[in-house]
Scaffold this active site. Sequence first.
Site, PDB file in Angstrom:
ATOM      1  N   HIS A 283     -11.680  -5.423   9.406  1.00  0.00           N
ATOM      2  CA  HIS A 283     -12.172  -5.081   8.065  1.00  0.00           C
ATOM      3  C   HIS A 283     -13.465  -4.272   8.088  1.00  0.00           C
ATOM      4  CE1 HIS A 283      -9.235  -8.043   6.795  1.00  0.00           C
ATOM      5  NE2 HIS A 283      -9.429  -7.692   5.539  1.00  0.00           N
TER       6      HIS A 283
ATOM      7  N   GLU B 261       0.819  -1.223   0.000  1.00  0.00           N
ATOM      8  CA  GLU B 261       0.000   0.000   0.000  1.00  0.00           C
ATOM      9  C   GLU B 261       0.847   1.264   0.000  1.00  0.00           C
ATOM     10  OE1 GLU B 261      -0.547  -2.661   1.855  1.00  0.00           O
ATOM     11  OE2 GLU B 261      -2.529  -3.360   1.237  1.00  0.00           O
TER      12      GLU B 261
END
Lengths: 337, 327
Positions: free
Chosen positions: B131, B62
């Site tokens: 999540h 990322e």
Amino acid sequence: MKHKLHLDRTYLLAQLKKMLRIRHFEEKCAELYAQEKIRGFLHLYIGEEAIAVGVMSTLCAKDNIVATYREHGHALARGLSMKSILAEMYGRTNGCSRGRGGSMHLFDKSQHFYGGNAIVGGGLPLAVGLAMANKKQEQQALTVCFFGEGAVAEGEFHEAMNLAVLWQLPVLFICENNRYAMGTALALSESETNIAKKASSYGMTAVQVDGMNVVDIEAASSKAVDQIRETNKPYFLECQSYRFRGHSSFDGQLYRDKAEVKLWQEQGPVIRLITWLKDNNRLEDKEISSIEAEIKDEIQAAITFAEQGEWEPISDLTKDVYSPAVSSTNTSQGEQS
Amino acid sequence: MSEQVLTYREALRAGIEQALIDDDRVFLMGEDVGCYGGCYGVSKGLLERYGEHKIIDTPLCESGFVGVGVGAALGGMRPIIEVMTVNFSLLAMDQIVNSAATLRHMSGGQVNVPLVIRMACGAGLQLAAQHSHSWENFYAHIPGLKVLSPATHTDAKHMLIQALADPDPVVIFEHVMLLNTRGDVLENSEVSMEKALVRQQGTDVSLITYGGSLHKALSAAKQLKKLNISAEVLDLRCLRPLDTKAIVASVTKTHRAIIIDEAWLTGSLAGEISAIIMEQAFWHLDAPVKRLCTVEVPIPYPSHLEQAALPQVEQIVTAAQNIMVAR
């Protein structure tokens, strides 16, 4: 167009002058810091001058540069004026970043000099992105990314290596291995202290070069640049060097022996070139004096320029947090001319 | 004005496609955006139509690929970076906060970063604690960024296009519970991405919200109508900069405010909005401002616990009833 190496006397004298210019500028910065003219952090490049001078000598005007917080030498060697660099360190609006960034954030878009990054490893993905933009736009430019060996322990280093090779992007990675990440010695931070070997595992050419020899650096960089321009693939140079001063202005240097520093100083890039030139009867003391006098004048002029610089009015404090609202379509400053 | 009915996912895709067609500098880059079609199917089919030059699959890194996006934007491109979900964006936060957001100001205005970063956000799919995050407030805290939260299908398409036209970095949050919903998408949208919009006019209480909670607020407003309470629903749309004028205008009209925000209460945007109301509309208030936020617990996996943690329609209705009697 291949870069040609020049090794004649005039050229080597010019290289010596470039290194001395950085050396004396940095020494003056230390003085100005002690006088509290320069504040914040100050990271000096003394001992590593050969790297910036050697590498920059092989670049074109359109090539991009991403540097670290120890970037005065890179900026000077790239061609940013000493005046604008010192004024930046004074925090004045005539500085190269309008005084907003200081010592660690020198920028000059006209020279494709993209900072001045003060997060270790943070500049690496940025450099890969600039190279991607060049490749996508079919511009024949490459991006040079300078970083210290301390960055090699960061995840961003490995992410950037992987992406540059995976996507075959024209980046020249210059690892300035000065053997200490702040106070942590190379052997205490790396499982494999041969950084070039580590980089080569990503599948690119990676070589070690004597970071104290400006001619060696230029030769290695020249070869790298030629290969990158020919293949559009990344290339890695590990320049083995040493910083003669502390990490920053706040470093007591408890982590290394004075004897070790002295040993490296004796084979420093400036003294080495001077000795070689003298041994070959190609340099007289008066020539050095004359070069140093010129540099002294330039530094004095830079000080005058910086001290005459304006402070940015507080009313402009929040200027440039965002682009001006009207500019959304016509000042796409990300574009390169 | 002509319109079509699309899922939120399709509306996002329509925005990306229009951007790809309109501007040669635009490309989409992220984890699994190509061959896989996007973790949530947003970019399905785009690789086949636009090719790997425009739709770029990245490794799992990322910080690396967001940083590459920043560099590419500096170099003249208009990247759309998909960071699969906000949950993983923490790994890229250095590049978003230390590079994208700072470069313009720190360079004295010499460079700017025309970058769009999209990420899915929010809870409700039983994806458990790692999540299900709502961290719009983290990014809304950062000067130099703009932060969008499209809650409608028209906004899903058009805010992306406006974000790409913006010269500065824009972060877009796409709530996972909206992806499968269907709604009207106007072909054109003139409303600036930085404006809040009143989605339901009302006179008694302002329900101030954004993103995945907008539809809960609208449902609550419907129920409140039956109880003779006229609720105004304000969709913030842009979380940085906040449309302070719209917040103050609504509260000035209704004299009561309930803020519905899927983030945890402490340090939330709800707290920020509440402070804005105190500073700028205090004398118009007939009751204390109320915040409805997520219970301060890592989001649990079982549905009943997850739902108990999140702000719900019934809580909004009850809060509105209570605020009407508060003196």
